[in-house]
Each structure stands twice: as C-alpha cells, then as structure tokens.
Scaffold this motif. Structure first.
Motif, PDB file in Angstrom:
ATOM      1  N   ALA A 116      32.963  52.440  41.016  1.00 42.74           N
ATOM      2  CA  ALA A 116      34.054  52.562  40.043  1.00 42.74           C
ATOM      3  C   ALA A 116      33.835  51.692  38.815  1.00 42.74           C
ATOM      4  CB  ALA A 116      35.382  52.186  40.708  1.00 42.74           C
ATOM      5  N   LEU A 117      33.083  50.600  38.952  1.00 37.58           N
ATOM      6  CA  LEU A 117      32.846  49.712  37.825  1.00 37.58           C
ATOM      7  C   LEU A 117      31.607  50.102  37.023  1.00 37.58           C
ATOM      8  CD1 LEU A 117      33.639  46.248  39.457  1.00 37.58           C
ATOM      9  CD2 LEU A 117      35.090  47.577  37.912  1.00 37.58           C
ATOM     10  N   GLY A 118      30.814  51.039  37.551  1.00 41.00           N
ATOM     11  CA  GLY A 118      29.578  51.411  36.885  1.00 41.00           C
ATOM     12  C   GLY A 118      29.657  52.676  36.062  1.00 41.00           C
ATOM     13  N   GLY A 119      30.785  53.363  36.100  1.00 40.25           N
ATOM     14  CA  GLY A 119      30.942  54.614  35.374  1.00 40.25           C
ATOM     15  C   GLY A 119      31.476  54.407  33.976  1.00 40.25           C
ATOM     16  N   PRO A 120      31.798  55.507  33.300  1.00 40.83           N
ATOM     17  CA  PRO A 120      32.276  55.423  31.913  1.00 40.83           C
ATOM     18  C   PRO A 120      33.737  54.999  31.777  1.00 40.83           C
ATOM     19  CG  PRO A 120      32.215  57.706  32.625  1.00 40.83           C
ATOM     20  CD  PRO A 120      31.620  56.911  33.748  1.00 40.83           C
ATOM     21  N   ALA A 121      34.521  55.070  32.865  1.00 41.33           N
ATOM     22  CA  ALA A 121      35.946  54.756  32.778  1.00 41.33           C
ATOM     23  C   ALA A 121      36.172  53.275  32.490  1.00 41.33           C
ATOM     24  CB  ALA A 121      36.651  55.149  34.077  1.00 41.33           C
ATOM     25  N   VAL A 162      43.423  46.690  33.487  1.00 41.36           N
ATOM     26  CA  VAL A 162      43.504  45.727  34.592  1.00 41.36           C
ATOM     27  C   VAL A 162      42.577  46.167  35.708  1.00 41.36           C
ATOM     28  CG1 VAL A 162      44.997  44.666  36.350  1.00 41.36           C
ATOM     29  CG2 VAL A 162      45.924  45.186  34.070  1.00 41.36           C
ATOM     30  N   VAL A 163      41.753  45.245  36.189  1.00 42.45           N
ATOM     31  CA  VAL A 163      40.994  45.442  37.422  1.00 42.45           C
ATOM     32  C   VAL A 163      41.526  44.435  38.433  1.00 42.45           C
ATOM     33  CG1 VAL A 163      38.746  45.289  38.553  1.00 42.45           C
ATOM     34  CG2 VAL A 163      38.922  46.310  36.263  1.00 42.45           C
ATOM     35  N   PHE A 164      42.132  44.931  39.484  1.00 44.02           N
ATOM     36  CA  PHE A 164      42.715  44.072  40.523  1.00 44.02           C
ATOM     37  C   PHE A 164      41.843  44.186  41.768  1.00 44.02           C
ATOM     38  CE2 PHE A 164      46.993  43.045  42.863  1.00 44.02           C
ATOM     39  CZ  PHE A 164      46.392  41.933  43.434  1.00 44.02           C
ATOM     40  N   ASP A 165      41.045  43.159  42.017  1.00 45.72           N
ATOM     41  CA  ASP A 165      40.177  43.129  43.186  1.00 45.72           C
ATOM     42  C   ASP A 165      40.881  42.341  44.283  1.00 45.72           C
ATOM     43  OD1 ASP A 165      38.248  42.911  45.101  1.00 45.72           O
ATOM     44  OD2 ASP A 165      36.687  42.133  43.792  1.00 45.72           O
ATOM     45  N   ALA A 166      41.419  43.052  45.252  1.00 48.79           N
ATOM     46  CA  ALA A 166      42.209  42.415  46.308  1.00 48.79           C
ATOM     47  C   ALA A 166      41.366  41.908  47.463  1.00 48.79           C
ATOM     48  CB  ALA A 166      43.252  43.395  46.834  1.00 48.79           C
ATOM     49  N   VAL A 167      40.047  42.180  47.434  1.00 48.08           N
ATOM     50  CA  VAL A 167      39.200  41.827  48.586  1.00 48.08           C
ATOM     51  C   VAL A 167      37.916  41.118  48.184  1.00 48.08           C
ATOM     52  CG1 VAL A 167      40.091  43.622  50.114  1.00 48.08           C
ATOM     53  CG2 VAL A 167      38.235  44.171  48.531  1.00 48.08           C
ATOM     54  N   ALA A 168      37.811  40.675  46.944  1.00 47.10           N
ATOM     55  CA  ALA A 168      36.608  39.980  46.450  1.00 47.10           C
ATOM     56  C   ALA A 168      35.349  40.820  46.635  1.00 47.10           C
ATOM     57  CB  ALA A 168      36.445  38.625  47.136  1.00 47.10           C
ATOM     58  N   ALA A 169      35.462  42.123  46.367  1.00 48.96           N
ATOM     59  CA  ALA A 169      34.304  43.017  46.479  1.00 48.96           C
ATOM     60  C   ALA A 169      33.507  43.081  45.183  1.00 48.96           C
ATOM     61  CB  ALA A 169      34.765  44.418  46.860  1.00 48.96           C
ATOM     62  N   SER A 170      34.019  42.475  44.108  1.00 49.85           N
ATOM     63  CA  SER A 170      33.336  42.494  42.829  1.00 49.85           C
ATOM     64  C   SER A 170      33.378  41.086  42.249  1.00 49.85           C
ATOM     65  CB  SER A 170      34.012  43.488  41.882  1.00 49.85           C
ATOM     66  OG  SER A 170      35.332  43.057  41.583  1.00 49.85           O
ATOM     67  N   ALA A 187      33.814  47.147  32.517  1.00 45.94           N
ATOM     68  CA  ALA A 187      34.822  48.181  32.737  1.00 45.94           C
ATOM     69  C   ALA A 187      36.186  47.797  32.179  1.00 45.94           C
ATOM     70  CB  ALA A 187      34.946  48.479  34.233  1.00 45.94           C
ATOM     71  N   LEU A 188      36.303  46.593  31.645  1.00 47.40           N
ATOM     72  CA  LEU A 188      37.576  46.129  31.090  1.00 47.40           C
ATOM     73  C   LEU A 188      37.659  46.433  29.603  1.00 47.40           C
ATOM     74  CD1 LEU A 188      38.144  42.624  32.746  1.00 47.40           C
ATOM     75  CD2 LEU A 188      39.618  44.628  32.969  1.00 47.40           C
ATOM     76  N   ARG A 189      38.782  46.947  29.195  1.00 44.34           N
ATOM     77  CA  ARG A 189      39.036  47.162  27.782  1.00 44.34           C
ATOM     78  C   ARG A 189      39.272  45.817  27.090  1.00 44.34           C
ATOM     79  NH1 ARG A 189      43.348  52.252  28.179  1.00 44.34           N
ATOM     80  NH2 ARG A 189      41.811  53.821  28.806  1.00 44.34           N
TER      81      ARG A 189
END
Length: 331
Positions: A205-210, A214-222, A230-232
């Motif tokens: 999800a972080l590697g695509g064009p979108a 807000v990116v909310f990582d609830a599990v420390a996967a990133s 991926a953040l505007r």
C-alpha cells in the motif's frame, strides 16, 4: 475472588488463577463486579517483559503489579461514602491504564477514574473491546492527526483492535479510508466500512501511486521513512509502537512538511479519558462502532488468550469473560 496472577516474566503459562480476598470500596471509590476484560498487546508486553524497555514501566527484574488488565466492563456492586456519580447496579465500563488489575472478578475504581456508564443496549464484551481499541484510536485520529472530513487515511493493521477501531472512527469522522490487513481478514475489514481493503500479501500500500493525508500504522509494520513517499504535503504518520527512531522523528519532523506522531494514550489523565468513554458509549449504542472479537475465553483460559495476542494475527480483541453472557442477561 479469582484473579489472573503472574510473579515473573515469561510465556503465557506464567499466568495462573489464584484466590484473593475481595476488596471493598472506600471514600470516593466504587467496586465493580467484572463481567468482561480484554487481554491486549500491552498486557502481553508486560507479561513477557519484552521488548526490554517494557520493564522500565513494569519492573526491571520482576513485575511490580501481579494482576494485569486495563480494559473492563461490569456492574457496580458496592459504593463508598460520598460517591454521587454511580449507584449499586449501574452498568459501567472503563480503563485502568498503568494501574492495571482488571483481570480479576472484582475491581475497585475511583469514582473520578476513567469509567463511564454503559447503555443497556451495549454488551459487556463490546464495551471492553471498545476500550481495547477505540480508546486508543480516537485520540490518535483526533489529536494526533487532526483528522478532517474528506481526508484520505491509510490504516495499517486494520484487523487488530486498534486498527479496526481506527477504520470505523475515521469513516465516522468523514474520511476516505484504505485499510491494510492479511488475507485471512479481508472480509472482516471490508465489513467495518473501509472504502478500499488492501491485502498485504499481494500489494504494498505504501509503494503504489496512492497518497494519503494520514497513515496510521497500528502494528509497527512500516516506518516513517517508508511512509513519507505516500504522505501528501502536510500529512501525518501515526504509530502506536514506541521506538528511539519514532521519538526522534517526532521532534525533527516538526520542521518538515510531513509529521511523525506517537502518542502514549494509556498514560493520559483519567479526566481526559472519561469524556472519550462517554463518546464511545454513544457510538456503540448507535451501532456506529462495532468492535470485532477474535475470541472470548474464560478466566481460567487466560493463557490461551495471551497465546492469541502473542501470535500477532488476531482479528479484533481477545476478551476474558468472567461472567457468562447468559448469566448477565438473567441478572
């Protein structure tokens, strides 16, 4: 009364059931007959003593507090002198925070604590699970991200208790929500109302064009470093898991166009949590918030509850049922 007690760090089997005298409410306290309590990630860290910095909070060599559990729901069965907010027979739910102690049949709580009335339409299980997830997700979205209607949100770890709550709350706040989970939980996350569900096994999800506000990582996967692309501009990266990197990035990113934010929501003052609990009670009663439940286990099965939490693959909350749902209904 029975409690789930541990006196040393280790695997789920270090927690056992013991008998203790029942406490009594004094001064401005109430006593709650606990019906449901959650086994959460913080409980797992406290029980195992890992990562190492968990022992700074829970005890360096041995646990400071032998009964864990923060999130609970139950019925008031004793009130102390001068209590005005609650009465015997009231249904309540709340969070003990760092004081813990909710993995017990009886719990004494300050009248001014993080506790709120529970509407009759809301089950004890759902109430405890809402404390497990939504009481964390709400301040992250509201206070950490300052989420506004129309913004685009990516929730990573959307099938866990915090992530599932974040999906529902972000939708309630008017955001467009994309949610990341494993293949086993795609249907679950879709049922929570996500606009788009991303199966992490087939898509990054972080590697695509979108891009997202807000990116909310609830599990420390990133990481903030990975999420930046991926953040505007003006966007916010949220994570619930502390590390030296995120603590430093929270300071340095204030100077940039994208922010990194971590909040220690469990350490908030009870006076700040209580209004949030009242808001969550209203959302639960209205059906806006539906906490997913991975499994309900009896108190004597608490080790199994910890194993589910330790697996890292649960869908929603693991709930200890200290009073069977049927018995609650009859009462």
């Amino acid at each position: 009364m029975r409690v789930a007690e541990y006196t040393r760090y280790g695997s789920p089997e270090v927690v056992g059931i013991v008998e203790r005298p029942e406490p009594h409410a004094v001064a401005r306290e109430i006593r709650v007959r606990v019906h449901a309590a959650c086994v959460g990630a913080a409980d797992g860290a406290a029980r195992s003593g890992t990562p190492w910095f968990a022992r700074l909070a829970f005890g360096l060599r041995a646990p400071r507090r032998s009964v864990l559990g923060s999130d609970f729901a139950g019925i008031v069965d004793e009130v102390g002198p001068d209590v005005t907010r609650f009465a015997v027979g009231d249904r309540v739910f709340g969070a003990m925070g760092a004081a813990v102690g909710a993995h017990a049949e009886v719990l004494v709580v300050a009248e001014s604590g993080a506790i709120a009335p529970l509407p009759a339409a809301v089950s004890m299980t759902d109430a405890a699970a809402a404390c497990d997830g939504a009481l964390t997700a709400l301040p992250f979205l509201r206070d950490g991200a300052h989420l506004r209607p129309g913004q685009r949100v990516l929730v990573i770890g959307a099938s866990g208790s915090v992530g599932a709550a974040a999906v529902q709350l972000a939708k309630h706040l008017g955001a467009h929500v994309s949610a990341v989970c494993g293949p086993a939980h795609v249907d679950l996350v879709a049922s929570l109302g996500a606009d788009r569900v991303v199966d992490r096994s087939t898509e990054d999800a972080l590697g695509g064009p979108a891009t997202y506000d807000v990116v909310f990582d609830a599990v420390a996967a990133s990481t903030f470093r990975r999420a930046r692309r991926a953040l505007r501009p003006g966007g916010t990266y949220l994570t619930t898991v502390p590390s030296f990197a995120i603590l430093l990035q929270q300071l340095t990113s204030r100077l940039g166009r994208r922010r990194a934010v971590i909040l220690f929501t469990g350490l908030r003052k009870d006076a700040d949590k209580a209004p949030d609990l009242e808001q969550l009670a209203a959302l639960l009663a209205a059906g806006v918030l539906r906490p997913p439940i991975e499994r309900e286990v009896a108190l004597e099965q608490v080790a199994e509850g910890y194993r589910l939490v330790d697996s890292g693959h649960k869908g929603g909350s693991v709930v200890l049922r200290l009073v069977p749902a049927g018995a609650e209904a009859r009462a």
